[in-house]
Scaffold this motif. Structure first.
Motif, PDB file in Angstrom:
ATOM      1  N   LYS A  17       0.841  -1.206   0.000  1.00  0.00           N
ATOM      2  CA  LYS A  17       0.000   0.000   0.000  1.00  0.00           C
ATOM      3  C   LYS A  17       0.876   1.255   0.000  1.00  0.00           C
ATOM      4  N   ALA A  18       1.906   1.258   0.832  1.00  0.00           N
ATOM      5  CA  ALA A  18       2.818   2.402   0.896  1.00  0.00           C
ATOM      6  C   ALA A  18       3.601   2.538  -0.400  1.00  0.00           C
ATOM      7  N   HIS A  19       4.069   1.424  -0.940  1.00  0.00           N
ATOM      8  CA  HIS A  19       4.859   1.450  -2.169  1.00  0.00           C
ATOM      9  C   HIS A  19       4.025   1.946  -3.345  1.00  0.00           C
ATOM     10  N   THR A  20       2.724   1.718  -3.293  1.00  0.00           N
ATOM     11  CA  THR A  20       1.821   2.175  -4.352  1.00  0.00           C
ATOM     12  C   THR A  20       1.411   3.628  -4.155  1.00  0.00           C
ATOM     13  N   ASP A  21       1.190   4.019  -2.888  1.00  0.00           N
ATOM     14  CA  ASP A  21       0.730   5.380  -2.583  1.00  0.00           C
ATOM     15  C   ASP A  21       1.342   5.835  -1.258  1.00  0.00           C
ATOM     16  N   ILE A  22       2.422   6.581  -1.332  1.00  0.00           N
ATOM     17  CA  ILE A  22       3.131   7.012  -0.123  1.00  0.00           C
ATOM     18  C   ILE A  22       2.233   7.833   0.803  1.00  0.00           C
ATOM     19  N   LEU A  41      13.180  -5.548  -1.359  1.00  0.00           N
ATOM     20  CA  LEU A  41      12.664  -5.747  -2.720  1.00  0.00           C
ATOM     21  C   LEU A  41      13.477  -5.010  -3.782  1.00  0.00           C
ATOM     22  N   GLY A  42      14.449  -4.223  -3.352  1.00  0.00           N
ATOM     23  CA  GLY A  42      15.263  -3.460  -4.300  1.00  0.00           C
ATOM     24  C   GLY A  42      14.514  -2.320  -4.965  1.00  0.00           C
ATOM     25  N   ASP A  43      13.509  -1.788  -4.286  1.00  0.00           N
ATOM     26  CA  ASP A  43      12.696  -0.690  -4.826  1.00  0.00           C
ATOM     27  C   ASP A  43      13.351   0.652  -4.472  1.00  0.00           C
ATOM     28  N   ILE A  44      14.394   0.983  -5.194  1.00  0.00           N
ATOM     29  CA  ILE A  44      15.176   2.178  -4.897  1.00  0.00           C
ATOM     30  C   ILE A  44      14.390   3.455  -5.207  1.00  0.00           C
ATOM     31  N   ASP A  45      13.514   3.408  -6.194  1.00  0.00           N
ATOM     32  CA  ASP A  45      12.695   4.583  -6.486  1.00  0.00           C
ATOM     33  C   ASP A  45      11.821   4.957  -5.287  1.00  0.00           C
ATOM     34  N   TYR A  46      11.267   3.946  -4.609  1.00  0.00           N
ATOM     35  CA  TYR A  46      10.476   4.237  -3.416  1.00  0.00           C
ATOM     36  C   TYR A  46      11.361   4.813  -2.314  1.00  0.00           C
ATOM     37  N   LEU A  47      12.567   4.268  -2.165  1.00  0.00           N
ATOM     38  CA  LEU A  47      13.474   4.801  -1.150  1.00  0.00           C
ATOM     39  C   LEU A  47      13.757   6.276  -1.409  1.00  0.00           C
ATOM     40  N   GLN A  48      13.921   6.651  -2.668  1.00  0.00           N
ATOM     41  CA  GLN A  48      14.145   8.058  -3.005  1.00  0.00           C
ATOM     42  C   GLN A  48      12.904   8.898  -2.691  1.00  0.00           C
ATOM     43  N   LYS A  49      11.750   8.393  -3.099  1.00  0.00           N
ATOM     44  CA  LYS A  49      10.491   9.120  -2.902  1.00  0.00           C
ATOM     45  C   LYS A  49      10.191   9.305  -1.412  1.00  0.00           C
TER      46      LYS A  49
END
Length: 132
Positions: A17-22, A41-49
């Motif tokens: 849910k967070a990864h889809t909508d911060i 999960l290697g979701d670096i874009d989310y880490l940046q956001k």
């Protein structure tokens, strides 16, 4: 799929849910948990956001983080303490340990992380950490 931040809960009911909508992240602890799952999960874009705009890693640091996050085998997250960081707060602190395996050795990151709200949602500001 179990959620990396808490294997007792499904990813789709937790950090997805967070990864889809911060903006759906209600607390500083929930943001910290979603960031741990993003590392797993290697979701670096989310880490940046989910990083405060004033302390967000640059492109070179982002590549290093991505390389390292994918090179380790994440084992578990242990939340030790949370101070403030509720839905009505504007800042909060979360203390945690993140366990991982790297090159056959277990490592532990211990961090006391600072969070605040920016543009109406929780973001990671900075933290004091050490590898145990």
């Amino acid at each position: 799929m179990p959620c990396p931040c808490n294997p007792q809960v499904n990813y789709s009911d937790c950090c997805k849910k967070a990864h889809t909508d911060i903006r759906s992240v209600a607390t500083a602890e929930a943001l910290m948990r979603s960031r741990y799952s993003a590392f797993v999960l290697g979701d670096i874009d989310y880490l940046q956001k989910s990083h405060h705009s004033t302390t967000r890693p640059n492109k070179i640091e982002k590549r290093r983080i991505k390389t390292w996050a994918k090179a380790v085998n994440w084992l578990k997250l242990e939340v030790l303490y949370t101070s403030e960081g509720s839905e009505t707060d504007s800042s909060g602190t979360v203390e945690f340990k993140a366990y991982y395996m790297e090159n056959g050795q277990m490592g532990v990151i211990y961090e006391k992380s600072n969070f605040s709200k920016e543009n109406g949602h929780w973001v990671y500001v900075d933290g004091v950490h050490r590898n145990l």
